[in-house]
Design a protein around this motif. Structure first.
Motif, PDB file in Angstrom:
ATOM      1  N   LEU A  27      23.240  -0.705  52.908  1.00 63.85           N
ATOM      2  CA  LEU A  27      21.864  -1.018  52.013  1.00 63.85           C
ATOM      3  C   LEU A  27      21.710  -2.538  51.684  1.00 63.85           C
ATOM      4  N   ILE A  28      22.354  -2.391  50.402  1.00 61.86           N
ATOM      5  CA  ILE A  28      22.949  -4.443  49.856  1.00 61.86           C
ATOM      6  C   ILE A  28      22.636  -5.258  51.160  1.00 61.86           C
ATOM      7  N   LYS A  29      23.353  -4.984  52.521  1.00 61.78           N
ATOM      8  CA  LYS A  29      23.531  -5.840  53.044  1.00 61.78           C
ATOM      9  C   LYS A  29      22.708  -6.376  54.033  1.00 61.78           C
ATOM     10  N   ASN A  30      21.427  -4.986  54.366  1.00 60.41           N
ATOM     11  CA  ASN A  30      20.566  -4.903  55.157  1.00 60.41           C
ATOM     12  C   ASN A  30      19.240  -5.177  54.355  1.00 60.41           C
ATOM     13  N   LYS A  31      19.561  -5.642  53.154  1.00 66.45           N
ATOM     14  CA  LYS A  31      17.998  -5.802  52.386  1.00 66.45           C
ATOM     15  C   LYS A  31      17.262  -6.313  53.013  1.00 66.45           C
ATOM     16  N   LYS A  33      16.596  -7.369  55.398  1.00 65.87           N
ATOM     17  CA  LYS A  33      16.772  -7.242  57.248  1.00 65.87           C
ATOM     18  C   LYS A  33      15.454  -6.353  56.985  1.00 65.87           C
ATOM     19  N   VAL A  34      15.961  -5.082  55.715  1.00 63.00           N
ATOM     20  CA  VAL A  34      14.911  -3.826  55.396  1.00 63.00           C
ATOM     21  C   VAL A  34      13.311  -3.667  54.749  1.00 63.00           C
ATOM     22  N   SER A  35      13.740  -5.514  53.982  1.00 63.60           N
ATOM     23  CA  SER A  35      12.571  -6.000  52.847  1.00 63.60           C
ATOM     24  C   SER A  35      11.373  -5.927  54.573  1.00 63.60           C
ATOM     25  N   LYS A  36      11.993  -7.142  54.944  1.00 61.13           N
ATOM     26  CA  LYS A  36      10.919  -7.858  56.323  1.00 61.13           C
ATOM     27  C   LYS A  36      10.066  -7.334  57.336  1.00 61.13           C
ATOM     28  N   ALA A  37      11.245  -5.876  57.314  1.00 63.55           N
ATOM     29  CA  ALA A  37      10.659  -5.191  58.110  1.00 63.55           C
ATOM     30  C   ALA A  37       9.522  -4.216  57.312  1.00 63.55           C
ATOM     31  N   LEU A  38       9.735  -4.009  56.523  1.00 61.60           N
ATOM     32  CA  LEU A  38       8.159  -3.549  55.063  1.00 61.60           C
ATOM     33  C   LEU A  38       7.299  -4.210  55.727  1.00 61.60           C
ATOM     34  N   VAL A  39       7.523  -5.656  54.984  1.00 66.33           N
ATOM     35  CA  VAL A  39       6.269  -6.636  54.807  1.00 66.33           C
ATOM     36  C   VAL A  39       5.475  -6.868  56.258  1.00 66.33           C
TER      37      VAL A  39
END
Length: 134
Positions: A27-31, A33-39
């Motif tokens: 999760l930390i490593k892909n934080k 990427k995940v936050s950009k996808a969510l935005v």
């Protein structure tokens, strides 16, 4: 025997802690990427809501005046096309148990086959838009 159970429980708890820490690292490593996808997803939902509101305005205008401009007609066609795409992916999601797991695979296979299932507001702006209907 009781000692073996304690040892087994201890090993199980260590394995569980290791799994949790590995998941946390992922999760930390892909934080970013995940936050950009969510935005991007939230922006797409916002734009889709705006387009739907604009489409309803165009429909009301057509009902009262019996005419709309070419740009409004094009917007209406694209929006109706997007609604059918959303329904095509959303209905199985609601009706088939476990479809939430299958939908990403369906989207990926459709993309490889050249079938466009993403609504226009959920596509990145650097790719050419395939939903332009003329």
């Amino acid at each position: 025997m009781a000692e073996d159970k304690k040892k087994s429980n201890f090993e199980d708890s260590l394995i569980e802690i290791k799994r949790k820490s590995e998941f946390t690292l992922i999760l930390i490593k892909n934080k970013k990427k995940v936050s950009k996808a969510l935005v991007d997803f939230l922006i797409g939902v916002k734009n889709e809501a705006y387009d739907t509101k604009e489409t309803s305005r165009i429909i009301v205008k057509y009902l009262y005046q019996q005419k709309i401009t070419k740009d409004e007609e094009k917007h209406l066609k694209v929006q109706v096309y997007d609604v059918f795409k959303i329904l095509g992916v959303g209905v199985p999601f609601m009706l088939i148990p476990g479809a939430s797991i299958i939908i990403p695979f369906i989207l990926k296979v459709a993309e490889k086959k050249g079938i466009d299932l993403y609504p226009s507001n959920f596509k990145s702006k650097d790719k050419p838009d395939a939903t332009t209907l003329e």
